[in-house]
Design a protein around this motif. Structure first.
Motif, PDB file in Angstrom:
ATOM      1  N   VAL A  72     -40.476  12.636 -74.161  1.00 49.72           N
ATOM      2  CA  VAL A  72     -39.016  12.805 -72.925  1.00 49.72           C
ATOM      3  C   VAL A  72     -39.129  12.231 -71.390  1.00 49.72           C
ATOM      4  CG1 VAL A  72     -37.559  13.991 -71.929  1.00 49.72           C
ATOM      5  CG2 VAL A  72     -38.334  14.032 -73.743  1.00 49.72           C
ATOM      6  N   ALA A  73     -40.856  12.073 -71.507  1.00 52.29           N
ATOM      7  CA  ALA A  73     -41.513  11.253 -70.223  1.00 52.29           C
ATOM      8  C   ALA A  73     -41.643   9.624 -70.221  1.00 52.29           C
ATOM      9  CB  ALA A  73     -42.489  11.862 -69.881  1.00 52.29           C
ATOM     10  N   GLU A  74     -41.586   9.537 -71.207  1.00 53.75           N
ATOM     11  CA  GLU A  74     -42.152   8.246 -71.506  1.00 53.75           C
ATOM     12  C   GLU A  74     -41.198   7.226 -71.546  1.00 53.75           C
ATOM     13  OE1 GLU A  74     -44.966   5.505 -73.451  1.00 53.75           O
ATOM     14  OE2 GLU A  74     -45.945   6.615 -71.582  1.00 53.75           O
ATOM     15  N   CYS A  75     -40.081   7.576 -72.185  1.00 47.65           N
ATOM     16  CA  CYS A  75     -38.964   6.934 -71.711  1.00 47.65           C
ATOM     17  C   CYS A  75     -37.791   7.236 -70.501  1.00 47.65           C
ATOM     18  CB  CYS A  75     -37.657   6.929 -73.408  1.00 47.65           C
ATOM     19  SG  CYS A  75     -37.426   9.036 -74.021  1.00 47.65           S
ATOM     20  N   ASN A  76     -38.467   8.073 -69.971  1.00 49.63           N
ATOM     21  CA  ASN A  76     -37.731   7.950 -68.330  1.00 49.63           C
ATOM     22  C   ASN A  76     -36.453   9.320 -68.139  1.00 49.63           C
ATOM     23  OD1 ASN A  76     -40.298   6.373 -67.389  1.00 49.63           O
ATOM     24  ND2 ASN A  76     -38.363   4.965 -67.217  1.00 49.63           N
ATOM     25  N   ARG A  77     -36.575   9.733 -68.770  1.00 53.53           N
ATOM     26  CA  ARG A  77     -35.399  10.696 -69.107  1.00 53.53           C
ATOM     27  C   ARG A  77     -35.636  12.577 -68.899  1.00 53.53           C
ATOM     28  NH1 ARG A  77     -31.323   9.390 -72.370  1.00 53.53           N
ATOM     29  NH2 ARG A  77     -30.997  11.605 -71.864  1.00 53.53           N
ATOM     30  N   SER A  78     -34.476  12.636 -68.121  1.00 53.89           N
ATOM     31  CA  SER A  78     -34.394  14.253 -67.174  1.00 53.89           C
ATOM     32  C   SER A  78     -35.442  15.502 -68.107  1.00 53.89           C
ATOM     33  CB  SER A  78     -33.220  14.208 -67.663  1.00 53.89           C
ATOM     34  OG  SER A  78     -33.021  14.947 -66.167  1.00 53.89           O
ATOM     35  N   PRO A  79     -35.809  15.994 -67.230  1.00 51.51           N
ATOM     36  CA  PRO A  79     -36.498  16.239 -66.162  1.00 51.51           C
ATOM     37  C   PRO A  79     -37.048  15.073 -65.985  1.00 51.51           C
ATOM     38  CG  PRO A  79     -37.438  18.065 -67.847  1.00 51.51           C
ATOM     39  CD  PRO A  79     -36.312  17.119 -68.327  1.00 51.51           C
ATOM     40  N   PHE A  80     -37.470  13.926 -66.447  1.00 53.77           N
ATOM     41  CA  PHE A  80     -38.858  13.426 -66.098  1.00 53.77           C
ATOM     42  C   PHE A  80     -38.122  12.013 -65.769  1.00 53.77           C
ATOM     43  CE2 PHE A  80     -41.000  15.702 -69.113  1.00 53.77           C
ATOM     44  CZ  PHE A  80     -41.730  16.825 -68.358  1.00 53.77           C
ATOM     45  N   ASP A  81     -37.344  11.803 -65.151  1.00 52.86           N
ATOM     46  CA  ASP A  81     -36.751  11.036 -64.831  1.00 52.86           C
ATOM     47  C   ASP A  81     -36.997  10.292 -63.403  1.00 52.86           C
ATOM     48  OD1 ASP A  81     -35.133  12.603 -63.832  1.00 52.86           O
ATOM     49  OD2 ASP A  81     -33.242  11.765 -64.689  1.00 52.86           O
ATOM     50  N   LEU A  82     -37.837  10.445 -62.881  1.00 50.17           N
ATOM     51  CA  LEU A  82     -38.910  10.213 -61.620  1.00 50.17           C
ATOM     52  C   LEU A  82     -38.308   8.665 -61.450  1.00 50.17           C
ATOM     53  CD1 LEU A  82     -41.071  12.472 -61.708  1.00 50.17           C
ATOM     54  CD2 LEU A  82     -40.458  11.916 -59.806  1.00 50.17           C
ATOM     55  N   PRO A  83     -38.665   7.462 -62.143  1.00 56.34           N
ATOM     56  CA  PRO A  83     -38.265   6.683 -61.774  1.00 56.34           C
ATOM     57  C   PRO A  83     -37.290   6.113 -61.058  1.00 56.34           C
ATOM     58  CG  PRO A  83     -39.617   6.497 -63.992  1.00 56.34           C
ATOM     59  CD  PRO A  83     -39.437   8.061 -63.384  1.00 56.34           C
ATOM     60  N   GLU A  84     -36.516   6.462 -62.267  1.00 54.51           N
ATOM     61  CA  GLU A  84     -34.880   6.403 -61.555  1.00 54.51           C
ATOM     62  C   GLU A  84     -33.985   7.229 -60.947  1.00 54.51           C
ATOM     63  OE1 GLU A  84     -32.277   6.244 -65.218  1.00 54.51           O
ATOM     64  OE2 GLU A  84     -34.407   5.471 -66.054  1.00 54.51           O
ATOM     65  N   GLY A  85     -34.892   8.136 -60.839  1.00 53.13           N
ATOM     66  CA  GLY A  85     -33.966   9.153 -60.049  1.00 53.13           C
ATOM     67  C   GLY A  85     -33.467   9.095 -58.884  1.00 53.13           C
ATOM     68  N   GLU A  86     -31.964   9.340 -59.389  1.00 54.15           N
ATOM     69  CA  GLU A  86     -30.581   8.579 -58.629  1.00 54.15           C
ATOM     70  C   GLU A  86     -30.109   9.187 -57.417  1.00 54.15           C
ATOM     71  OE1 GLU A  86     -29.884  10.045 -61.322  1.00 54.15           O
ATOM     72  OE2 GLU A  86     -29.288  11.596 -60.795  1.00 54.15           O
ATOM     73  N   SER A  87     -30.337  10.585 -56.971  1.00 58.41           N
ATOM     74  CA  SER A  87     -30.696  11.885 -56.136  1.00 58.41           C
ATOM     75  C   SER A  87     -31.950  11.798 -54.518  1.00 58.41           C
ATOM     76  CB  SER A  87     -30.285  13.321 -56.529  1.00 58.41           C
ATOM     77  OG  SER A  87     -32.029  13.646 -56.873  1.00 58.41           O
ATOM     78  N   GLU A  88     -32.912  10.623 -55.347  1.00 62.28           N
ATOM     79  CA  GLU A  88     -33.568  10.545 -54.494  1.00 62.28           C
ATOM     80  C   GLU A  88     -33.902   9.167 -54.254  1.00 62.28           C
ATOM     81  OE1 GLU A  88     -36.994  11.444 -56.329  1.00 62.28           O
ATOM     82  OE2 GLU A  88     -35.344  13.716 -56.786  1.00 62.28           O
ATOM     83  N   ILE A  89     -34.326   7.834 -55.117  1.00 63.45           N
ATOM     84  CA  ILE A  89     -34.069   6.634 -54.359  1.00 63.45           C
ATOM     85  C   ILE A  89     -33.283   5.375 -55.268  1.00 63.45           C
ATOM     86  CG2 ILE A  89     -36.791   6.844 -54.323  1.00 63.45           C
ATOM     87  CD1 ILE A  89     -37.361   6.141 -57.830  1.00 63.45           C
TER      88      ILE A  89
END
Lengths: 187, 194, 413, 385
Positions: free
Chosen positions: C257-274
């Motif tokens: 889940v973290a590898e493919c940037n999906r929630s809850p580890f979607d920090l690289p695209e985290g739409e509410s922050e960056i």
């Protein structure tokens, strides 16, 4: 408490909602979407959107007397009224121009409250979107005129109460006029 | 405790401050005394006005006024209202930010709208209006560009879009154009000051 | 010349040519199981009549490639619909339902919209890299399809280092993401890229280590052999039913889940922050390519998790490829379920989870696997469970800062 | 290499700070709000809020029209809780003109204000979770409940959000028995929803990790910075204007004030949940005690409903404040005896609560800034008034 149990519990909640959405109605926590053009929420009687002008019987006979009170009271000043004059230049009790700029109007209902002649009311019509702003959303007198029957249709309670009041007031007026006439006659 | 008693207490504790009673509120005649009085009210065990609810300016034509609403969170009393008056040209009042952090944005707002300069404020800039905005919009003598008086170019545009423009407006716009003036609001007759 | 791939040689029903199969056998279970292989063979049989051998080989390869090239984007398109529908249901909404029946044509509408959108490149961007990044991110996502066993004999390339290939290729995504973020000249993109680099590198390690027990037990890096190793009990002896397999599966899945940037580890695209992270400055089809890569990655990683721990295409009654897709979509459903439920973790907590929690746990898991390998049945089940529980307990005690505090709230009258 | 590492001291890594403009177009600044953030890596070094994008000089608009005509404008301050805004303004003017409010109207006011509090708190928690990165699930659960209350508002006042329902000395419309019955049903069902909401959120490890010990606001700073509302109470200060001023008829109801422990984001979240429970208690009592009939507007004010321009409060000034869902909403009105107020000032709670945004955010990560801003609970219509 095992680390991670809170996450599991919240996931159970969403799963429960996933399944209940197929079986339950909106009241029990099911889908609450209203698929708008096909289904609509029931209209609330007091719902207010943009104002309209009421006339009795025919459009010539509108209640508005161009007193300008609503235009003065309107908080965003979206009403523009010009009084009509007859050929000799005497003012008539009716508007020549009655424009409401719906781009400015904020649906507050102050005009309805302030009108002493029960002439302006808030409409239920809300699908007034159009391709052009200025020509589409600046409503002139003819666009605003709607019959008393329409008012009865959208707001039956208020309309009957107001009709009652008007009738009473008219009767009182008539009685007063008769009394005045009687008082005049003896001499 | 009645406000009158509070006034007496302040005067005994801080001799030399000129206080006056205006509309159930305490006017501090010399604005420079304001921090002293506020500090006394905040720290004294008796009052403990530790919560500055509202700071605002007001324009009374001859002078500007800053109004402070004090409450006590500890004793749950209040409000106790302080006010300070300054002239329109040298509107300088010492800031209350060192005492009450909550005054920071409110004083900035009062500066922005009324042009009252709060001395020793850590960051006195405009807050709502943009940098380089001229004038103070809440002052009663501020003249606003009026959007209701149409200019010639507006009328041209409206007529192109089949909107009836009354003759009076057209005449007015032409007059304005002749004079080379922009449309500014007419202020209603100035009401009498308090 | 034999045009078959090595994997196809092991096909147990290959004694008779499938093209000339008897009619009564055509609708049997085995035919259904091998339907795609048979189809391929029919095409190869037809082309073989008038093409030279090398061309036949090329055709065989091209058929596999085009199957993947169709499957990849198609999966992605319908995964978007599935995700929107499932999350919609979880939120008591209906989800897309306007284009086609049940919104089934929605992906095509989206695709047309994406294709007709203006492609905006920022003025200050590094134009070459900005152009290349979406391509670079889709390539590995498509490449790894090659080693996924979709069914019995349905592996495009049966590499003997398939697993290594998968992990090596999929980790190059980081470079593409960083290219995108750096070339956009946008601070949000840059932050997203930095986060992505940190996250991908950290999660690669527990992910690889969680796979090692499987390799230890299966004794091979080939994805096919790993599936074969789980074939007992009528294809139900999956690795996930062992303590080490269960833990390995959970860790692998979390890392996936973290590898493919999906929630809850979607920090690289985290739409509410960056805003949108590394693809803030992309629009139109380039943006769609990033999405495509993300969804294909989640498909392949779920597929790999199925292969490694859930018995791959093994399973009773149903054809093998149906089993594979069922299991894979079940895992994808869990990913979507995560997205519908959980908030995002913070960047330091994310790194802490990888380094302070998952990594020691995988190491413990490795030890337990060795213990399992060398002991006999009653001891090994109880022993390894106790050991793992102990490791988990110690790690939660050591990571006190992430454990929720108990709060007491007072009331004033 | 020398540029990056100074040879003597390896810890003195030469790094540059990054200056980021969050907003005005940003998905989670709750409107057109801007923050100039200087960060070192992802850690915030300095933060300067910039506001005014939605500024329309609400105060000047109100000073140029009659008292009643600025009632609909107060709706637009904090467009989530128009009823509370109406409440504050009418309270200030009633103080100014010394108007008594009839009994039934008082009850209706309290019921509406508390329903508004439910609407606000439930959606604020939803938005906070959105800021935390949850994909709209809590928001939509919250909106499912909010929808029911907004339907009530529409039926009572004619509008869902811009209610414009209160009048000086009362309320505008009658509230029918069947609507009261529906409010009772909502109040009865709401705890079940809150239970589900809490099960979804309160014990979730990720939420706890993200919220606990983030954006801590100490008690002393909170008091000195004039913070009000749930944010102040989350810091552990017992101050609720409903209790302190006992305005309207709040003195008659039994309810408690929940207090937080640490004053971090989690406390702010949980205090809001507890406050909703207390609001339900007030609603319960109010719905039980509300008189069946009675006048809606006081006799003194009834003639001015039709002619708002004739309403001229006596010369004087008044400061009316209510406990709005976001904090202390105060209206300072000065009358000079004309139909227009001489001075009209709004003490906007979410504007003043932003004062200490920088203090709370320093040293935290960028992701936390968004969460802290979400927990402050701002509405830009009010911040920029």
């Amino acid at each position: 408490m095992i680390f991670g149990s809170g996450v599991l519990r919240s996931m159970l909640i969403t799963l429960k909602n996933f399944f209940t959405s197929y079986f339950k109605g909106p009241e029990e926590g099911g889908i609450f979407t209203v698929e708008y053009p096909e289904t609509r929420l029931p209209e609330k009687e007091r719902f207010r959107n943009f104002p309209f002008l009421v006339y009795d019987r025919n459009p010539e006979n509108l209640r508005c007397v161009a007193c300008d009170i609503c235009a003065k009271e309107c908080p965003p000043k979206c009403i523009y009224i010009v009084r009509e004059f007859d050929k000799e230049g005497r003012p008539l009790k009716r508007p020549a121009v009655f424009d409401i700029d719906f781009t400015v109007c904020m649906n507050c209902g102050i005009c309805e409250e302030a009108c002493p002649f029960d002439a302006i009311y808030m409409d239920h019509e809300f699908e007034i979107a159009g391709p052009e702003r200025q020509s589409r959303l600046l409503y002139h007198k003819d666009d605003l005129l709607k019959s008393n029957e329409y008012f009865h249709k959208i707001r039956p309670t208020d309309a009957t109460a107001i009709d009652q009041q008007r009738r009473e007031a008219e009767e009182k007026k008539k009685a007063a006029a008769e009394a005045a006439a009687k008082a005049k006659q003896p001499d | 405790m009645t406000p009158e008693e509070i006034k007496n207490k302040i005067q005994t504790a801080l001799p030399g401050t000129a206080l006056k009673w205006v509309r159930d509120t305490l006017l501090i005649e010399n604005p420079q005394d304001l921090p002293k009085v506020a500090n006394f009210l905040k720290t004294s065990e008796e009052f403990r006005f530790d919560y500055l609810s509202s700071v605002t300016g007001a324009d009374y034509l001859q002078y500007l006024e800053a109004v402070y609403h004090l409450y006590s969170m500890e004793k749950k009393t209040g409000p106790f209202v302080l006010r300070a008056r300054v002239g329109r040209d040298q509107a300088r009042i010492p800031s209350l930010v060192p005492l009450y952090r909550g005054a920071e944005y409110q004083e900035r707002e009062a500066y922005d709208t009324y042009g009252i300069i709060f001395e020793n404020h850590p960051d006195l800039r405009r807050i709502f209006m943009w940098e380089g905005f001229e004038g103070f919009p809440m002052r009663k003598d501020y003249v606003q560009e009026d959007s209701e008086i149409l200019e010639a170019s507006d009328i041209e545009w409206l007529e192109k879009h089949q909107v009836q423009v009354p003759e009076g407006m057209k005449k007015r716009a032409e007059e304005l154009k002749k004079q080379g003036r922009r449309a500014v609001a007419e202020r209603p007759g100035q009401p009498e000051p308090q | 010349m034999d045009t078959r791939f090595p994997s196809e040689k092991a096909y147990p029903f290959d004694s008779e040519s499938s093209v000339g199969m008897k009619t009564e056998k055509i609708f049997s279970m085995q035919t259904l199981d091998q339907i795609f292989i048979i189809a391929k063979k029919i095409i190869l049989g037809v082309t073989g009549h008038f093409l030279p051998d090398w061309a036949c080989l090329l055709t065989s390869i091209l058929i596999s490639i085009s199957a993947i090239a169709v499957l990849g984007p198609f999966t992605m398109m319908y995964l978007t619909l599935l995700e929107r529908k499932v999350i919609g249901r979880m939120q008591n909404r209906i989800g897309p339902n306007r284009v086609g029946k049940w919104g089934l044509l929605q992906p095509f509408a989206d695709g047309i919209k994406m294709l007709t959108k203006e492609d905006i490149v920022p003025l200050e961007a590094d134009k070459v890299i900005h152009f290349l990044a979406p391509l670079f991110i889709v390539m590995p996502a498509l490449l790894v399809f090659a080693v996924i066993p979709f069914g019995r004999n349905m592996t495009a390339v049966d590499l003997n280092v398939g697993l290594l290939f998968f992990i090596a290729v999929s980790s190059t995504t980081t470079i593409a993401i960083f290219m995108a973020s750096w070339s956009s000249r946008n601070k949000f993109s840059l932050l997203g890229g930095m986060r992505s680099a940190a996250q991908m590198i950290s999660y690669e390690i527990p992910m690889v280590l969680s796979v090692v027990p499987v390799i230890m037990m299966a004794g091979s890096l080939s994805t096919n052999s790993i599936v074969e190793a789980q074939s007992r009990w009528h294809g139900l002896k999956w690795f996930v039913f062992t303590p080490w397999g269960f833990l390995g599966f959970i860790i692998f899945f979390l890392c996936a889940v973290a590898e493919c940037n999906r929630s809850p580890f979607d920090l690289p695209e985290g739409e509410s922050e960056i805003v949108a992270g590394f693809h803030t400055e992309y629009s139109g089809m380039k943006f769609a390519l990033f999405y495509m890569a993300e969804f294909m990655n989640s498909f392949t990683l779920s597929g790999l998790a199925v292969t490694l721990f859930l018995g791959g295409w093994q399973g009773p009654f149903l054809p093998s490829w149906i089993w594979f897709f069922l299991k894979t979509y079940a895992l994808i459903f869990v990913m979507i379920w995560f997205r519908g439920t959980l908030p995002r973790v913070r960047v330091d907590q994310l790194m802490g989870l990888a380094w302070k929690f998952l990594l020691p746990l995988t190491l413990a898991n490795l030890l337990v696997t060795g213990f399992w390998y060398f002991t006999s049945r009653p001891v090994r089940i109880a022993g390894s469970m106790v050991l793992l529980a102990l490791a988990f307990w110690i790690l939660t005690k050591l990571n006190r800062d992430v454990v929720p505090e108990k709060r007491v709230y007072h009331f004033a009258e | 290499m020398e540029k990056i590492f100074s040879a003597r001291d390896p810890s003195a890594l030469n790094t540059e700070t990054l200056e980021i403009n969050f907003g005005p177009q940003h998905p989670s600044t709750h409107g057109v709000f801007r923050m100039n953030i200087v960060c070192d890596g992802e850690t915030v070094v300095s933060l300067k809020p910039v506001m005014g994008y939605l500024h329309r000089n609400h105060e000047q608009i109100a000073e140029n029209m009659s008292y009643a005509a600025s009632m609909p404008y107060t709706d637009r301050l904090d467009y989530f809780n128009s009823m509370s805004n109406n409440f504050g303004y009418s309270l200030a003017v009633e103080k100014l003109a010394n108007i008594e409010v009839p009994e039934r109207a008082q009850y209706i006011r309290v019921i509406m204000a508390e329903l508004t509090r439910l609407v606000n708190h439930v959606s604020v928690i939803g938005f906070l979770l959105n800021d935390l990165g949850a994909f709209f699930t809590p928001v939509l659960y919250a909106f499912r409940e909010r929808e029911k209350i907004l339907d009530i508002f529409e039926e009572v006042s004619g509008a869902r959000m811009m209610c414009n329902y209160f009048r000086f000395g009362g309320v505008k419309y009658e509230i029918q028995p069947h609507i009261l019955q529906r409010i009772k049903e909502i109040v009865k069902k709401f705890p079940k929803f809150l239970e589900e909401f809490e099960a979804l959120l309160s014990k979730n490890e990720i939420l706890c990790m993200r919220c606990q010990n983030v954006g801590v606001l100490p008690k002393e700073l909170a008091v000195s910075a004039s913070i009000t509302g749930p944010m102040l109470r989350a810091s552990g200060v017992d101050y609720d204007i409903r209790k302190v001023d006992k305005y309207s008829i709040y003195g008659r109801f039994k309810f408690r004030i929940p207090l937080g422990e640490k004053g971090d984001v989690y406390d702010r979240y949980y205090v809001r949940i507890l406050e909703m429970h207390e609001s339900l208690k007030i609603l319960d009592q109010a719905l039980k005690d509300i008189p069946a009939t009675g006048e809606l507007v006081s006799k003194k004010m009834a003639p001015f409903l039709k002619s708002p321009r004739n309403f001229k409060p006596p010369v004087g000034e008044a400061y009316g404040r209510v406990e709005a869902p976001k904090g202390e909403l105060g209206f300072y009105v000065v009358s000079d005896g004309t139909p227009q107020p001489w001075r009209y000032h709004v003490r906007a709670p979410s504007f003043i609560n932003l004062t200490i945004l920088e203090d709370m955010c320093l040293g935290h990560k960028i992701a936390d800034v968004i969460v802290i801003l979400g927990s402050v609970d701002i509405v830009l219509g009010e911040v920029d008034h």
